[in-house]
Design an enzyme around this catalytic site. Sequence first.
Site, PDB file in Angstrom:
ATOM      1  N   LYS A 163     -11.268  -4.842  -2.772  1.00 14.53           N
ATOM      2  CA  LYS A 163     -12.079  -3.624  -2.805  1.00 14.53           C
ATOM      3  C   LYS A 163     -11.311  -2.475  -3.420  1.00 14.53           C
ATOM      4  O   LYS A 163     -11.894  -1.574  -4.006  1.00 14.53           O
ATOM      5  CB  LYS A 163     -12.443  -3.193  -1.382  1.00 14.53           C
ATOM      6  CG  LYS A 163     -13.497  -3.993  -0.702  1.00 14.53           C
ATOM      7  CD  LYS A 163     -13.967  -3.228   0.550  1.00 14.53           C
ATOM      8  CE  LYS A 163     -14.432  -4.193   1.623  1.00 14.53           C
ATOM      9  NZ  LYS A 163     -13.447  -4.385   2.691  1.00 14.53           N
ATOM     10  N   LYS A 195      -5.551 -11.235  -5.720  1.00 12.85           N
ATOM     11  CA  LYS A 195      -6.796 -11.515  -4.995  1.00 12.85           C
ATOM     12  C   LYS A 195      -7.874 -10.521  -5.445  1.00 12.85           C
ATOM     13  O   LYS A 195      -7.562  -9.403  -5.879  1.00 12.85           O
ATOM     14  CB  LYS A 195      -6.578 -11.400  -3.486  1.00 12.85           C
ATOM     15  CG  LYS A 195      -6.211 -10.006  -3.031  1.00 12.85           C
ATOM     16  CD  LYS A 195      -6.307  -9.819  -1.517  1.00 12.85           C
ATOM     17  CE  LYS A 195      -5.992  -8.358  -1.198  1.00 12.85           C
ATOM     18  NZ  LYS A 195      -6.097  -7.973   0.178  1.00 12.85           N
ATOM     19  N   LYS A 255       0.802  -1.221   0.000  1.00 10.19           N
ATOM     20  CA  LYS A 255       0.000   0.000   0.000  1.00 10.19           C
ATOM     21  C   LYS A 255       0.831   1.265   0.000  1.00 10.19           C
ATOM     22  O   LYS A 255       0.354   2.330  -0.408  1.00 10.19           O
ATOM     23  CB  LYS A 255      -0.951   0.011   1.214  1.00 10.19           C
ATOM     24  CG  LYS A 255      -2.065  -1.003   1.072  1.00 10.19           C
ATOM     25  CD  LYS A 255      -3.258  -0.684   1.947  1.00 10.19           C
ATOM     26  CE  LYS A 255      -4.426  -1.601   1.607  1.00 10.19           C
ATOM     27  NZ  LYS A 255      -5.371  -1.766   2.698  1.00 10.19           N
TER      28      LYS A 255
END
Length: 331
Positions: A197, A194, A112
């Site tokens: 969101k 994966k 991130k």
Amino acid sequence: PKRIFSGIQPTGAIHLGNYLGAISQWVKMQDQNEDVIISIADLHSITLPHDPKQLSRNIQEIAATLLACGIDSQKTILFQQSAVSAHTQLSWCLSCICTMPRLAHLPQYKEKSKDLKDIPLGLFVYPVLQAADILAYKATHVPVGEDQIQQIQLCQELARMFNKRFGETFPVPHAVSTGVEFARLRSLRDPMKKMSKSDPDAKSRICLTDKPDDIVRNIKKAVTDFTSELTYDPEARPGVSNLINIHSFVTNESVEEICRQAENLNTGQYKLVVADAVIEYLKPIQDKISKYLSDSDLLMGILEEGRQKANEIASKNWIEVQNKLGLKFEI
Ligand code: TYM
């Protein structure tokens, strides 16, 4: 005693990965009369820049979706993380025993932060807050998808370190996963990743609130491979196998049975079968989501009741932590 705790970020609509990997486990455990506590992890959703109006809408939407998925507020404690102050209080105390290199090694943080020029401190300490979420309730089991395993390991280490320094306080919690095939549902656009969101490409996922047309479009466009017949092989054929997993979940049929039934279909035709099955499975859930969303007083009431019950447990544990740390007068 066994106590189950888990959380979900209100960052965007809930997708099939969240549902198959986590939420369906929560509902199952709740229905087996386990002691289940579920937190809408709103403080985790502000670690990256966010739109306050959107966050507030997402919190309501997540609450409505969890209830529609079968979370029963009479059996399970469902609440907003930010409404219970013990989370941030305990988080601070744990951050005083956690080292910086330990956090810097975590893969989610690396991922991130890699494109950020200025990294918010909150993004760095995020896993400590997550550990505090779990330990604030002295949870013993944490049902999560595979991507959370490293964070739970950190939580285990922090529990052990705290116990060693300040005396036996926290149980060391176990991560609990659904079968491998659901613990890491893959992106429809790139089966090596994966389903997430935060993927900017909405075609990479199926959200529980998606309209039938979008579900058909996204599944039709799902990246598979150049073999046209249907076989299940997660290693060699991750894209097709991901669709079979989804299909198997929503129909409750085994992978073998599904492959047998689809013997005469090519992947293109099979995708339409999967899309139909998903649409049919989601229909009653979507009806319930709209029903809950149309009654924000009801939602607020449920979360308030959850807050009270959660706070009762967490504030008691917080007092114990204060005592252990010497934050209270000895009497
Ligand atoms: P979050 O909101 O990203 O995801 C919620 C749950 O969904 C699971 N999940 C998946 N499972 C299978 N396949 C996928 N593709 C997939 N994507 C997501 C996640 O593993 C998770 O179980 N940090 C947490 C929220 C949190 C939490 C906690 C969890 C906050 N405090 C304490 C457990 C305990 C998160 O961001 O999950």
